[in-house]
Design an enzyme around this catalytic site. Structure first.
Site, PDB file in Angstrom:
ATOM      1  N   ARG A 205      14.872  23.329 -39.355  1.00 21.71           N
ATOM      2  CA  ARG A 205      15.273  22.567 -38.167  1.00 21.71           C
ATOM      3  C   ARG A 205      14.127  22.592 -37.147  1.00 21.71           C
ATOM      4  O   ARG A 205      13.114  23.261 -37.369  1.00 21.71           O
ATOM      5  CB  ARG A 205      16.484  23.230 -37.526  1.00 21.71           C
ATOM      6  CG  ARG A 205      16.223  24.727 -37.328  1.00 21.71           C
ATOM      7  CD  ARG A 205      17.255  25.423 -36.512  1.00 21.71           C
ATOM      8  NE  ARG A 205      17.296  26.847 -36.729  1.00 21.71           N
ATOM      9  CZ  ARG A 205      16.544  27.742 -36.117  1.00 21.71           C
ATOM     10  NH1 ARG A 205      15.626  27.367 -35.244  1.00 21.71           N
ATOM     11  NH2 ARG A 205      16.666  29.031 -36.375  1.00 21.71           N
TER      12      ARG A 205
ATOM     13  N   LYS B 278      18.581  34.222 -47.640  1.00 24.44           N
ATOM     14  CA  LYS B 278      17.242  34.801 -47.659  1.00 24.44           C
ATOM     15  C   LYS B 278      16.821  35.291 -49.041  1.00 24.44           C
ATOM     16  O   LYS B 278      15.645  35.222 -49.390  1.00 24.44           O
ATOM     17  CB  LYS B 278      17.167  35.957 -46.656  1.00 24.44           C
ATOM     18  CG  LYS B 278      17.239  35.535 -45.190  1.00 24.44           C
ATOM     19  CD  LYS B 278      17.007  36.743 -44.282  1.00 24.44           C
ATOM     20  CE  LYS B 278      17.624  36.583 -42.913  1.00 24.44           C
ATOM     21  NZ  LYS B 278      16.893  35.719 -42.001  1.00 24.44           N
TER      22      LYS B 278
ATOM     23  N   GLU C 208      13.933  45.250 -47.646  1.00 19.22           N
ATOM     24  CA  GLU C 208      12.500  44.968 -47.564  1.00 19.22           C
ATOM     25  C   GLU C 208      11.756  46.202 -47.110  1.00 19.22           C
ATOM     26  O   GLU C 208      12.292  47.021 -46.357  1.00 19.22           O
ATOM     27  CB  GLU C 208      12.242  43.855 -46.523  1.00 19.22           C
ATOM     28  CG  GLU C 208      12.568  42.482 -47.045  1.00 19.22           C
ATOM     29  CD  GLU C 208      12.270  41.380 -46.036  1.00 19.22           C
ATOM     30  OE1 GLU C 208      11.837  41.666 -44.906  1.00 19.22           O
ATOM     31  OE2 GLU C 208      12.477  40.217 -46.413  1.00 19.22           O
TER      32      GLU C 208
ATOM     33  N   HIS D  93      14.859  42.026 -32.336  1.00 16.87           N
ATOM     34  CA  HIS D  93      14.560  40.958 -33.304  1.00 16.87           C
ATOM     35  C   HIS D  93      14.773  39.565 -32.735  1.00 16.87           C
ATOM     36  O   HIS D  93      14.889  38.594 -33.477  1.00 16.87           O
ATOM     37  CB  HIS D  93      15.378  41.129 -34.587  1.00 16.87           C
ATOM     38  CG  HIS D  93      15.300  42.511 -35.161  1.00 16.87           C
ATOM     39  ND1 HIS D  93      14.114  43.088 -35.546  1.00 16.87           N
ATOM     40  CD2 HIS D  93      16.262  43.441 -35.397  1.00 16.87           C
ATOM     41  CE1 HIS D  93      14.346  44.302 -36.005  1.00 16.87           C
ATOM     42  NE2 HIS D  93      15.638  44.547 -35.917  1.00 16.87           N
TER      43      HIS D  93
HETATM   44  P1  ADP Z   1      16.548  36.208 -38.625  1.00 15.13           P
HETATM   45  O1  ADP Z   1      17.111  35.276 -39.631  1.00 15.13           O
HETATM   46  O2  ADP Z   1      17.584  37.020 -37.953  1.00 15.13           O
HETATM   47  O3  ADP Z   1      15.586  35.529 -37.715  1.00 15.13           O
HETATM   48  P2  ADP Z   1      14.210  37.361 -39.920  1.00 15.13           P
HETATM   49  O4  ADP Z   1      14.168  37.693 -41.362  1.00 15.13           O
HETATM   50  O5  ADP Z   1      13.487  36.150 -39.496  1.00 15.13           O
HETATM   51  O6  ADP Z   1      15.729  37.291 -39.487  1.00 15.13           O
HETATM   52  O7  ADP Z   1      13.681  38.616 -39.110  1.00 15.13           O
HETATM   53  C1  ADP Z   1      13.824  38.704 -37.702  1.00 15.13           C
HETATM   54  C2  ADP Z   1      12.786  39.648 -37.131  1.00 15.13           C
HETATM   55  O8  ADP Z   1      12.885  40.954 -37.691  1.00 15.13           O
HETATM   56  C3  ADP Z   1      11.349  39.247 -37.378  1.00 15.13           C
HETATM   57  O9  ADP Z   1      10.902  38.318 -36.424  1.00 15.13           O
HETATM   58  C4  ADP Z   1      10.625  40.565 -37.285  1.00 15.13           C
HETATM   59  O10 ADP Z   1      10.429  40.934 -35.946  1.00 15.13           O
HETATM   60  C5  ADP Z   1      11.607  41.536 -37.869  1.00 15.13           C
HETATM   61  N1  ADP Z   1      11.348  41.752 -39.301  1.00 15.13           N
HETATM   62  C6  ADP Z   1      11.881  41.037 -40.309  1.00 15.13           C
HETATM   63  N2  ADP Z   1      11.466  41.490 -41.488  1.00 15.13           N
HETATM   64  C7  ADP Z   1      10.642  42.522 -41.250  1.00 15.13           C
HETATM   65  C8  ADP Z   1       9.907  43.440 -42.079  1.00 15.13           C
HETATM   66  N3  ADP Z   1       9.969  43.395 -43.404  1.00 15.13           N
HETATM   67  N4  ADP Z   1       9.172  44.397 -41.464  1.00 15.13           N
HETATM   68  C9  ADP Z   1       9.134  44.487 -40.128  1.00 15.13           C
HETATM   69  N5  ADP Z   1       9.804  43.677 -39.307  1.00 15.13           N
HETATM   70  C10 ADP Z   1      10.563  42.699 -39.851  1.00 15.13           C
HETATM   71 MG    MG Z   2      13.880  34.568 -38.237  1.00 11.07          MG
END
Ligand code: ADP
Ligand code: MG
Ligand code: ADP
Length: 643
Positions: free
Chosen positions: A294, A116, A198, A232
């Protein structure tokens, strides 16, 4: 186009891919673990190769064995589905080194998006907005970085996925502890404990864009809203996003295409954005989170609104054909929802569940993507998904009510499921209004995860069914007629007792604690207190399920426990279920004490001991060892007072 491909996956996604291949005349090779030897994806494919093993590591993650299977069967390409090897660039290299085609992006594109932090750097350079935060190399000054960003912050594993290795931190005093636990979870799950930080976005909405590339240029197939999440993880997804404006859609679509083109993306991919919706959807408030390189679980909602078969496009592009359409040829029609149906114990905290699907019937109103059939098992080795239900209608409101109906018409017995939870979500006011954010489920988790409580009419139906569970023919019950049977209904809260009196001809009187109902089973279905009802009652090896608006399950652990109680204190010992008499321990004239063994019945592959209900003398024995008996057949009778 390929003439034969291998599918390196299992369950619904393997079946989904096979379906398109079958339509296009592409032959398919399935691979499977020992556990999946009889699985639906194996029976749908033209050929199947066993990988052995049970766990993913012993089976679907064995890249070398999978490549060898493709070579041995003459497949030209490998489709990885999602999960397992789908985002493993070393596997892609190995596939290509064996002169096979990987149906997906290049190893280089997967590597670029794999971590990431590196992906965020790359996206910044490509002019894609990223979530404000720290994604540097150094890991020794993270608390200070969090302070700079401003709380609340989110700690994320750079190698993360599936919501793992992520911690929300409200303030500095909680930072170190959250960091430690995020790191140790990340190390365990991904073998990499590096994190990024973040800004935790306010009123976050997860909106992602489906992209499709040919290695040089890319198009987007609009957005999906996946804000309905628990821990999440996505629960219900939809397309298009509620409240989406043309400007926002253009801005997000263009950013996603830039992201895909920046890595020379080929095939289907998803660019995930987090949107700050505290002031509606604004073009300066969406941020790149990650790219999933994917086909995504929730791709069906995009297929429903665009009419595109994404797997067909994947096959076309991987076999060297150009992108099938230009951006301006793509349009949105109507609205679609997808609900993920899992075997999980919601009241126990959404614990994954297992079990044999003794009964499985889906609604005709939904597109069903599933990897299981009635009688199949949900094993502990893989994700406990049972099916994805996808609905499509002209408007969002119509699609949502279609989803509600489709869920309430889904009948599953043999394992617990999240159907009641999903159904409750379809009835949630905020969701219905399109006012979604990723905190919606957690805020209302108690109401949403409440289990439906069966009313007395439902209990009465269950009582009759559990009494007759081991005798298919109700007519066999004439012998039971004079008896009043005690039935213990095991339900979530507390067991309750019902007394069932057969009145003949499929009619029963059921006495419950506070009320009495009359239940009748007719050729047209069930009647409760004279009124025809649309309830379906299913008997399974472990209990009874009543499907009436909701699904209600009652455990019937040991049919004999009821049999022994039946007509407590009675002089007649009846066969509680159809079976084979193994032994008879008494003869007329014998004196017995309460609890003495009278006979042993073999039924349901188990032996059941029938015991004397009271002290007394045997009057007659109307059976013998080796006899086949029906439920309700008289076996042994005790001498009455006046005999
Ligand atoms: P993963 O690889 O586990 O899917 P993500 O980075 O896509 O991780 O984040 C998963 C979830 O976490 C997102 O769908 C959202 O709900 C929450 N999330 C991620 N980043 C943020 C953020 N900066 N602020 C608020 N919620 C977040
Ligand atoms: Mg994700
Ligand atoms: P329909 O849904 O086709 O109207 P039903 O036979 O399911 O017919 O319902 C008959 C009545 O029972 C209706 O008043 C309905 O609201 C009610 N009902 C439906 N489901 C249940 C249930 N699980 N428990 C008790 N009553 C129910």
């Amino acid at each position: 186009m390929f003439t034969k491909i291998l599918i390196a996956n299992r369950s619904e996604i393997a079946c989904r891919i096979i379906q398109t291949c079958a339509r296009l005349g592409v032959r398919t090779v399935a691979v499977h673990s020992d556990v999946d030897a009889g699985a639906r994806h194996v029976s749908l494919a033209d050929e199947a190769i066993s990988l052995g093993g049970q766990t993913p590591a012993e089976s679907y993650l064995k890249g070398d064995a999978i490549i060898a299977a493709a070579t041995a069967t003459g497949a030209q390409a490998i489709h990885p589905g999602y999960g397992f090897l789908s985002e493993n660039p070393d596997f892609v290299d190995a596939v290509e080194a064996s002169d096979l085609t990987f149906i997906g992006p290049s190893a280089k594109a997967i590597r670029a998006m794999g971590l990431k932090d590196a992906a965020k750097k790359l996206m910044e350079e490509a002019g894609v907005p990223v979530v404000p935060g720290y994604h540097g190399e150094a890991q020794d000054n993270l608390a200070a970085e969090a302070e700079k960003i401003g709380y609340p912050v989110l700690i994320k594993a750079v190698a993360g996925g599936g919501g793992k290795g992520m911690r929300i931190v409200a303030g500095p005093e909680m930072f170190e502890e959250a960091l430690d636990s995020a790191r140790s979870e990340a190390l365990k799950a991904f073998g990499n404990d590096r994190v990024l930080i973040e800004k935790y976005v306010e009123k976050p909405r997860h909106i992602e864009v489906q992209v499709f590339g040919d290695g040089k240029t890319a198009v987007h197939l609009f957005e999906r809203d996946c804000s309905l999440q628990r821990r999440h993880q996505k629960v219900i997804e939809e397309a298009p996003a509620p409240g989406m404006t043309p400007e926002m859609r253009d801005a997000m679509g263009q950013a996603a295409v830039r992201a895909a083109e920046a890595v020379g993306y080929a095939g289907a991919g998803t660019v995930e954005f987090i949107v700050d919706a505290s002031d509606g959807l604004r073009t300066d408030r969406f941020y790149f989170m990650e790219m999933n390189t994917r086909l995504q679980v929730e791709h069906p909602v995009t297929e429903e609104i665009t009419g595109v078969d994404l797997v067909e496009w994947q096959l076309q592009v991987a076999s060297g054909q150009p992108l099938p359409v230009a951006q301006d040829e793509l349009t949105i029609t109507g609205h679609a929802f997808e609900a993920r149906l899992y075997a999980e114990d919601v009241p126990a905290g959404f614990l994954p569940a297992t079990g044999t699907l003794a009964h499985l019937a889906f609604s005709e109103r939904a597109r069903i993507d599933t990897g299981v059939r009635p009688g199949d098992e949900i094993s502990p080795f893989y994700d406990p998904m049972i099916a994805k239900l996808t609905v499509h209608a002209g408007t969002r409101a119509d699609a949502l009510s279609k989803l509600e109906r489709a869920l309430s018409q889904t009948q599953i017995a043999g394992t617990v499921t999240n159907i009641a939870f999903l159904t409750a979500l379809t009835r949630h006011e905020g969701f219905a209004a399109g006012d979604v954010d990723t905190g919606l489920i957690e805020r209302d988790i108690e109401t949403l995860s409440a289990q439906p409580v069966p009313c007395t009419r439902t209990q009465a139906l269950a009582a009759v069914a559990s009494l007759t569970a081991y005798d298919g023919a109700l007519s066999g019950f004439t012998l039971w007629a004079p008896l009043r049977h005690e039935v213990v209904l095991h339900q979530p809260d507390a067991p309750s007792t019902a007394y069932v009196s057969p009145e003949g001809q499929g009619v029963f009187t059921v006495e419950l604690e506070s009320v009495t109902h009359q239940i009748a089973q007719t050729a047209e279905g069930w009647r409760v207190d004279g009124a025809k009802v649309s309830a379906d009652v299913i008997q399974t090896p472990t209990g009874v399920s009543v499907f009436w608006g909701n699904a209600y399950h009652f455990d019937v652990p040991d049919p004999l426990a009821r049999g022994a109680d039946a007509g407590g204190g009675s002089d007649m010992t009846l066969a509680p279920m159809p079976g084979l008499v193994k032994t008879v321990s008494v003869k007329p004239g014998d004196t017995v004490a309460e609890g003495d063994r009278l006979a042993v019945l073999e039924a349901m592959k188990m032996e059941h001991t029938l015991r004397a209900a009271r002290d007394g003398v045997i009057a007659e024995v109307t059976t013998q060892a080796g006899a086949q008996v029906k439920a309700g057949d008289l076996l042994v009778r005790l001498r009455g007072e006046d005999e």
